[in-house]
Motif scaffolding. Structure first.
Motif, PDB file in Angstrom:
ATOM      1  N   ASP A   1       0.871  -1.176   0.000  1.00  0.00           N
ATOM      2  CA  ASP A   1       0.000   0.000   0.000  1.00  0.00           C
ATOM      3  C   ASP A   1       0.906   1.223   0.000  1.00  0.00           C
ATOM      4  N   LEU A   2       0.913   1.965  -1.095  1.00  0.00           N
ATOM      5  CA  LEU A   2       1.838   3.097  -1.234  1.00  0.00           C
ATOM      6  C   LEU A   2       1.517   4.251  -0.290  1.00  0.00           C
ATOM      7  N   ALA A   3       0.346   4.229   0.338  1.00  0.00           N
ATOM      8  CA  ALA A   3       0.010   5.277   1.298  1.00  0.00           C
ATOM      9  C   ALA A   3       0.460   4.921   2.707  1.00  0.00           C
ATOM     10  N   GLU A   4       1.181   3.800   2.857  1.00  0.00           N
ATOM     11  CA  GLU A   4       1.736   3.385   4.152  1.00  0.00           C
ATOM     12  C   GLU A   4       3.249   3.568   4.116  1.00  0.00           C
ATOM     13  N   LYS A   5       3.753   4.513   4.909  1.00  0.00           N
ATOM     14  CA  LYS A   5       5.146   4.930   4.838  1.00  0.00           C
ATOM     15  C   LYS A   5       6.130   3.786   5.030  1.00  0.00           C
ATOM     16  N   GLU A   6       5.905   2.938   6.016  1.00  0.00           N
ATOM     17  CA  GLU A   6       6.852   1.862   6.300  1.00  0.00           C
ATOM     18  C   GLU A   6       6.890   0.841   5.165  1.00  0.00           C
ATOM     19  N   GLN A   7       5.747   0.605   4.537  1.00  0.00           N
ATOM     20  CA  GLN A   7       5.719  -0.327   3.415  1.00  0.00           C
ATOM     21  C   GLN A   7       6.498   0.223   2.225  1.00  0.00           C
ATOM     22  N   VAL A   8       6.384   1.524   2.000  1.00  0.00           N
ATOM     23  CA  VAL A   8       7.129   2.151   0.899  1.00  0.00           C
ATOM     24  C   VAL A   8       8.624   2.119   1.186  1.00  0.00           C
ATOM     25  N   LYS A   9       9.001   2.376   2.425  1.00  0.00           N
ATOM     26  CA  LYS A   9      10.423   2.311   2.795  1.00  0.00           C
ATOM     27  C   LYS A   9      11.007   0.941   2.494  1.00  0.00           C
ATOM     28  N   LYS A  10      10.229  -0.096   2.792  1.00  0.00           N
ATOM     29  CA  LYS A  10      10.705  -1.466   2.606  1.00  0.00           C
ATOM     30  C   LYS A  10      10.978  -1.761   1.136  1.00  0.00           C
ATOM     31  N   ILE A  11      10.167  -1.182   0.242  1.00  0.00           N
ATOM     32  CA  ILE A  11      10.419  -1.383  -1.189  1.00  0.00           C
ATOM     33  C   ILE A  11      11.829  -0.940  -1.543  1.00  0.00           C
ATOM     34  N   PHE A  12      12.212   0.216  -1.033  1.00  0.00           N
ATOM     35  CA  PHE A  12      13.480   0.825  -1.438  1.00  0.00           C
ATOM     36  C   PHE A  12      14.670   0.332  -0.624  1.00  0.00           C
ATOM     37  N   SER A  13      14.455  -0.710   0.162  1.00  0.00           N
ATOM     38  CA  SER A  13      15.595  -1.396   0.764  1.00  0.00           C
ATOM     39  C   SER A  13      16.301  -2.249  -0.280  1.00  0.00           C
ATOM     40  N   ARG A  14      15.664  -2.460  -1.419  1.00  0.00           N
ATOM     41  CA  ARG A  14      16.226  -3.166  -2.565  1.00  0.00           C
ATOM     42  C   ARG A  14      16.812  -2.156  -3.549  1.00  0.00           C
ATOM     43  N   ARG A  15      17.667  -2.630  -4.440  1.00  0.00           N
ATOM     44  CA  ARG A  15      18.219  -1.740  -5.467  1.00  0.00           C
ATOM     45  C   ARG A  15      17.170  -1.523  -6.548  1.00  0.00           C
ATOM     46  N   ILE A  16      16.860  -0.264  -6.801  1.00  0.00           N
ATOM     47  CA  ILE A  16      15.914   0.102  -7.855  1.00  0.00           C
ATOM     48  C   ILE A  16      16.549   1.202  -8.694  1.00  0.00           C
ATOM     49  N   ASP A  17      16.538   1.016  -9.999  1.00  0.00           N
ATOM     50  CA  ASP A  17      17.165   1.993 -10.889  1.00  0.00           C
ATOM     51  C   ASP A  17      16.170   3.027 -11.414  1.00  0.00           C
ATOM     52  N   GLN A  18      14.954   2.573 -11.698  1.00  0.00           N
ATOM     53  CA  GLN A  18      13.944   3.461 -12.253  1.00  0.00           C
ATOM     54  C   GLN A  18      12.576   3.100 -11.686  1.00  0.00           C
ATOM     55  N   VAL A  19      11.680   4.084 -11.712  1.00  0.00           N
ATOM     56  CA  VAL A  19      10.310   3.867 -11.256  1.00  0.00           C
ATOM     57  C   VAL A  19       9.353   4.319 -12.356  1.00  0.00           C
ATOM     58  N   VAL A  20       8.329   3.501 -12.622  1.00  0.00           N
ATOM     59  CA  VAL A  20       7.214   3.929 -13.471  1.00  0.00           C
ATOM     60  C   VAL A  20       5.962   3.811 -12.610  1.00  0.00           C
ATOM     61  N   HIS A  21       5.379   4.955 -12.302  1.00  0.00           N
ATOM     62  CA  HIS A  21       4.332   5.057 -11.277  1.00  0.00           C
ATOM     63  C   HIS A  21       2.942   5.115 -11.907  1.00  0.00           C
ATOM     64  N   PHE A  22       2.292   3.933 -11.983  1.00  0.00           N
ATOM     65  CA  PHE A  22       0.929   3.836 -12.489  1.00  0.00           C
ATOM     66  C   PHE A  22      -0.110   3.904 -11.371  1.00  0.00           C
ATOM     67  N   ALA A  23       0.247   3.451 -10.184  1.00  0.00           N
ATOM     68  CA  ALA A  23      -0.731   3.207  -9.117  1.00  0.00           C
ATOM     69  C   ALA A  23      -1.575   4.445  -8.839  1.00  0.00           C
TER      70      ALA A  23
END
Length: 328
Positions: free
Chosen positions: A61-83
């Protein structure tokens, strides 16, 4: 070295098509799909690639701060934001989910992406932020004039993204596209809604006089444009994407009736919805000139193929009904 692209809302209509586009186009790409699986999210869309070692699904759930933080604990080069919450009628009934997801969720996402030094952030917006365009076409410099809670929430998220570019040089690019159509679109949208009604032998409801104009673009053409912007789009810029052929809703309905062998007597005109924009029309000359994009699928051909897909996929309709039942 392979790139990892985070796709938000990848279980939705356009997001799922773009995930498949990436995996089919690039052998060395890795895709992370972050989706909350709300009513319009359906993993059935991705059943054919779910075992691909380059693909990973994250229930977030992108409106939950801790859940979003956890995503970016991984290496991510680019984001395409459809949600996004995207249905106008739902926003008129209750704007709160649109504020939460489209504005607050986007804010948390770009904050997290900024902290980790993302190479490119593509924000998928909508032509509706320009409001009703009575004559001519809106280009990227046209003032925003959203006319309903959905489009207002998308305009707000656009401005937020641009403010991060201006303030922090955050590498964001915004895409504003006209109405998409194609396989796997949630059936509250016009084209699959009408097809389903006709499959069930029911009349097809048309708001007002049906003369509201929309510019229809096949989802595969949109995916191609998104990818060009992801690779070549200039940070801080906006790119309009359109077929350039606005047509009345009643014209679309009559084409569907014709393709399905149904009489026009099945058209049922109903009271118009509040704040219904009369016409959307975009000037997409910027992306055509700068990035060499052009739509490849004529509407008549794409619509015929789309109708045929819905008629031939009762399993997809069943997955929608099952999802609705599970959510109560």
């Amino acid at each position: 070295m392979s790139q990892t692209v985070l796709i938000t809302g990848g279980a939705g209509f356009i997001g799922s098509h773009y995930i498949r586009f990436l995996l089919n186009t690039y052998h060395d790409v890795k895709v992370m799909n972050a989706d909350a699986l709300t009513y319009s999210g359906n993993l059935y869309h991705l059943r054919d690639i779910e075992k691909d070692h380059r693909y990973q699904f994250l229930h977030v759930d992108l409106a939950e701060k801790e859940q979003v933080k956890k995503i970016f604990s991984r290496r991510i080069d680019q984001v395409v934001h459809f949600a996004a919450e995207s249905h106008v009628d739902r926003s008129i009934q209750n704007a709160e989910p649109f504020i939460r997801t489209n504005i607050a969720g986007t804010h948390l996402l770009i904050e997290a992406a900024k902290r980790t030094g993302i190479g490119k952030f593509v924000h998928i917006s909508t032509d509706e932020v320009y409001g009703s365009i009575v004559t001519g076409q809106a280009d990227e410099q046209t003032a925003l004039a959203p006319g309903n809670p959905y489009s207002a929430s998308k305009a707000a998220s656009d401005l937020l993204c641009l403010s991060f570019y201006n303030t922090y040089q955050f590498p964001v690019v915004i895409i504003r596209c006209t109405n998409n159509y194609g396989p796997c679109q949630y059936p509250e949208k016009l084209i699959p809604h009408l097809i389903r009604r006709l499959m069930d032998g029911q009349p097809v409801p048309i708001y007002g006089d049906g003369k509201q104009e929309r510019d229809w673009l096949h989802v595969r053409d949109h995916c191609h444009a998104i990818d060009l912007v992801r690779i070549h789009g200039r940070p801080g810029e906006i790119y309009n994407i359109s077929a350039g052929q606005p047509m009345a809703n009643i014209h679309v309905a009559k084409q569907i009736l014709d393709l399905m062998g149904k009489p026009t007597s099945l058209i049922e005109y109903i009271s118009d919805r509040p704040g219904h924009d009369v016409r959307y029309a975009l000037d997409s000359s910027k992306i055509r000139a700068e990035l060499g994009w052009a739509p490849a699928i004529p509407f008549e051909q794409g619509l015929e193929q789309t109708v045929e897909w819905y008629l031939q996929h009762p399993d997809w309709w069943a997955s929608i009904e099952q999802s609705r039942a599970e959510r109560g």
